[in-house]
Design a protein around this motif. Structure first.
Motif, mmCIF file in Angstrom:
data_model
loop_
_atom_site.group_PDB
_atom_site.id
_atom_site.type_symbol
_atom_site.label_atom_id
_atom_site.label_comp_id
_atom_site.label_asym_id
_atom_site.label_seq_id
_atom_site.Cartn_x
_atom_site.Cartn_y
_atom_site.Cartn_z
ATOM 1 N N GLU A 189 0.717 -1.496 0.199
ATOM 2 C CA GLU A 189 0.107 -0.023 0.037
ATOM 3 C C GLU A 189 0.893 1.358 -0.122
ATOM 4 N N PRO A 190 0.439 2.485 -0.418
ATOM 5 C CA PRO A 190 1.057 3.688 -0.134
ATOM 6 C C PRO A 190 1.330 3.843 1.271
ATOM 7 N N PHE A 191 2.600 4.622 1.569
ATOM 8 C CA PHE A 191 2.792 5.040 2.917
ATOM 9 C C PHE A 191 2.944 6.521 2.869
ATOM 10 N N TYR A 192 3.066 7.109 4.051
ATOM 11 C CA TYR A 192 2.942 8.463 4.260
ATOM 12 C C TYR A 192 3.838 9.077 5.285
ATOM 13 N N PHE A 193 4.336 10.385 5.329
ATOM 14 C CA PHE A 193 4.717 10.862 6.557
ATOM 15 C C PHE A 193 4.075 12.423 6.398
ATOM 16 N N LEU A 194 4.333 13.106 7.365
ATOM 17 C CA LEU A 194 3.792 14.414 7.488
ATOM 18 C C LEU A 194 4.592 15.601 7.690
ATOM 19 N N LYS A 195 4.371 16.512 7.201
ATOM 20 C CA LYS A 195 5.134 18.063 7.592
ATOM 21 C C LYS A 195 4.341 18.792 8.242
ATOM 22 N N HIS A 196 4.824 19.528 9.313
ATOM 23 C CA HIS A 196 3.764 20.688 9.857
ATOM 24 C C HIS A 196 3.729 21.738 8.773
ATOM 25 N N PRO A 197 2.813 22.458 9.084
ATOM 26 C CA PRO A 197 2.465 23.619 8.071
ATOM 27 C C PRO A 197 3.562 24.790 8.249
ATOM 28 N N SER A 198 4.338 24.869 9.424
ATOM 29 C CA SER A 198 5.258 25.881 9.657
ATOM 30 C C SER A 198 6.452 25.372 8.762
ATOM 31 N N SER A 199 6.437 24.390 8.318
ATOM 32 C CA SER A 199 7.473 24.118 7.531
ATOM 33 C C SER A 199 7.439 24.996 6.021
ATOM 34 N N TYR A 200 6.368 25.303 5.564
ATOM 35 C CA TYR A 200 6.212 25.932 4.215
ATOM 36 C C TYR A 200 7.135 27.137 4.053
ATOM 37 N N VAL A 201 7.460 27.260 2.886
ATOM 38 C CA VAL A 201 8.115 28.395 2.362
ATOM 39 C C VAL A 201 7.744 28.501 1.005
ATOM 40 N N PRO A 202 7.512 29.816 0.520
ATOM 41 C CA PRO A 202 6.954 30.200 -0.521
ATOM 42 C C PRO A 202 8.261 30.174 -1.501
ATOM 43 N N SER A 203 7.842 30.050 -2.840
ATOM 44 C CA SER A 203 8.441 30.055 -3.933
ATOM 45 C C SER A 203 9.101 31.403 -4.251
ATOM 46 N N ILE B 213 -5.678 9.588 -3.283
ATOM 47 C CA ILE B 213 -6.942 10.337 -2.367
ATOM 48 C C ILE B 213 -7.802 9.171 -1.753
ATOM 49 N N GLU B 214 -8.115 8.375 -2.658
ATOM 50 C CA GLU B 214 -8.762 7.094 -2.233
ATOM 51 C C GLU B 214 -8.136 6.422 -0.822
ATOM 52 N N HIS B 215 -7.095 5.975 -0.943
ATOM 53 C CA HIS B 215 -6.297 5.428 0.068
ATOM 54 C C HIS B 215 -6.098 6.292 1.433
ATOM 55 N N LEU B 216 -5.802 7.389 1.242
ATOM 56 C CA LEU B 216 -5.450 8.358 2.375
ATOM 57 C C LEU B 216 -6.745 8.561 2.829
ATOM 58 N N SER B 217 -7.882 8.670 2.361
ATOM 59 C CA SER B 217 -9.047 9.113 2.958
ATOM 60 C C SER B 217 -9.690 7.888 3.764
ATOM 61 N N LEU C 187 -10.092 13.466 4.971
ATOM 62 C CA LEU C 187 -9.332 14.838 4.390
ATOM 63 C C LEU C 187 -10.173 16.040 4.646
ATOM 64 N N GLN C 188 -9.649 17.072 4.760
ATOM 65 C CA GLN C 188 -10.200 18.369 4.988
ATOM 66 C C GLN C 188 -9.686 19.291 4.094
ATOM 67 N N PRO C 189 -10.527 20.389 3.898
ATOM 68 C CA PRO C 189 -9.883 21.568 2.865
ATOM 69 C C PRO C 189 -8.872 22.192 3.744
ATOM 70 N N GLY C 190 -7.614 22.354 2.749
ATOM 71 C CA GLY C 190 -6.367 23.071 3.267
ATOM 72 C C GLY C 190 -5.480 21.846 3.291
ATOM 73 N N ASP C 191 -5.813 20.694 3.234
ATOM 74 C CA ASP C 191 -4.860 19.644 3.263
ATOM 75 C C ASP C 191 -4.158 19.683 1.853
ATOM 76 N N ILE C 192 -2.863 19.478 2.129
ATOM 77 C CA ILE C 192 -1.922 19.362 0.978
ATOM 78 C C ILE C 192 -1.346 18.001 0.673
ATOM 79 N N ILE C 193 -1.269 17.376 -0.369
ATOM 80 C CA ILE C 193 -0.794 16.072 -0.442
ATOM 81 C C ILE C 193 0.319 16.293 -1.602
#
Length: 233
Positions: free
Chosen positions: A53-67, A185-189, A194-200
């Motif tokens: 199956e697919p596997f996942y890890f997460l990053k906190h939103p605070s790790s975001y950097v804009p282009s 999306i099928e598997h992760l859900s 899943l919520q509005p604002g989620d990034i994959i």
């Protein structure tokens, strides 16, 4: 009664939306591991889609950097790697989403860099520890603006490419993903609502490698978006 806090509450972290003055607030950042066969092989593994199956890890939103940003070379690493990725931005909540319905939960698309302290990741693997300190740290999620699906239509293929100092390091096609967008999306859900604002972040193709201070990175995905980032001295 107005709630009072002992220190100022942080502003929501949000991504620009192409063609809009509105922003896309980040709820969570999910990352798919080993989703291109050639990358899995260069990391020393083989993925059998019929058995795994697919596997996942997460990053906190605070790790975001804009282009367009300039970021420091991170601490505690001597092997700082780039991983260019296709991004899905979720705009509608849902659990147990079918592949057929997945498109109705997509707000838009973008591209991103999953920055990795590779030496810390290797050590974590050797010790069977989580990857958090290798993947989820300050400035480790560099994300482009979001292209709404209303502008792009459904995306299933297209060139994904990264250059470092104008030298092509990664070049592949989104159609080479082991698990496609709808399957992810099928598997992760089934694991999260899943919520509005989620990034994959959907995984990286082959060609990952180390970067150094003063390097300039430029990535793009055909007809979707591009990003740039510089590593400061």
């Amino acid at each position: 009664m107005t709630k009072q806090y002992i220190f100022p509450v942080a502003e929501p972290i949000a991504i620009p939306i192409k063609g809009s003055s509105l922003l896309f607030p980040i709820h969570r950042i999910f990352c798919v591991g080993r989703n291109y066969m050639a990358h899995a092989k260069e990391m020393g593994t083989i993925v059998d889609k019929t058995q795994q199956e697919p596997f996942y890890f997460l990053k906190h939103p605070s790790s975001y950097v804009p282009s367009g940003a300039e970021i420091p070379y991170p601490t505690r690493t001597n092997n700082f790697h780039y991983e260019m990725e296709f991004i899905i931005a979720i705009g509608k909540a849902g659990a147990n989403i079918t592949q057929q319905d997945a498109i109705h939960h997509i707000f838009g698309y973008g591209c991103g860099l999953d920055m990795t302290r590779r030496d810390l990741q290797a050590k974590a693997k050797d010790n069977r520890h989580p990857w958090d300190i290798a993947k989820d740290f300050e400035n480790s999620a560099i994300l482009s603006e979001i292209m709404p699906i209303t502008q792009s239509g459904e995306i299933t293929e297209g060139t994904i490419q990264l250059t470092v100092n104008d030298e092509i390091r990664q070049s592949s096609d989104l159609s080479h993903m082991i698990w496609n967008v709808n399957e992810i999306i099928e598997h992760l859900s089934t694991l999260y609502t899943l919520q509005p604002g989620d990034i994959i972040m959907t995984g990286t193709p082959e060609g990952v490698g180390a970067i150094h201070p003063n390097d300039q990175l430029t990535g793009y995905i055909d007809n979707i978006s591009m990003l740039t980032v510089k590593i400061s001295a």
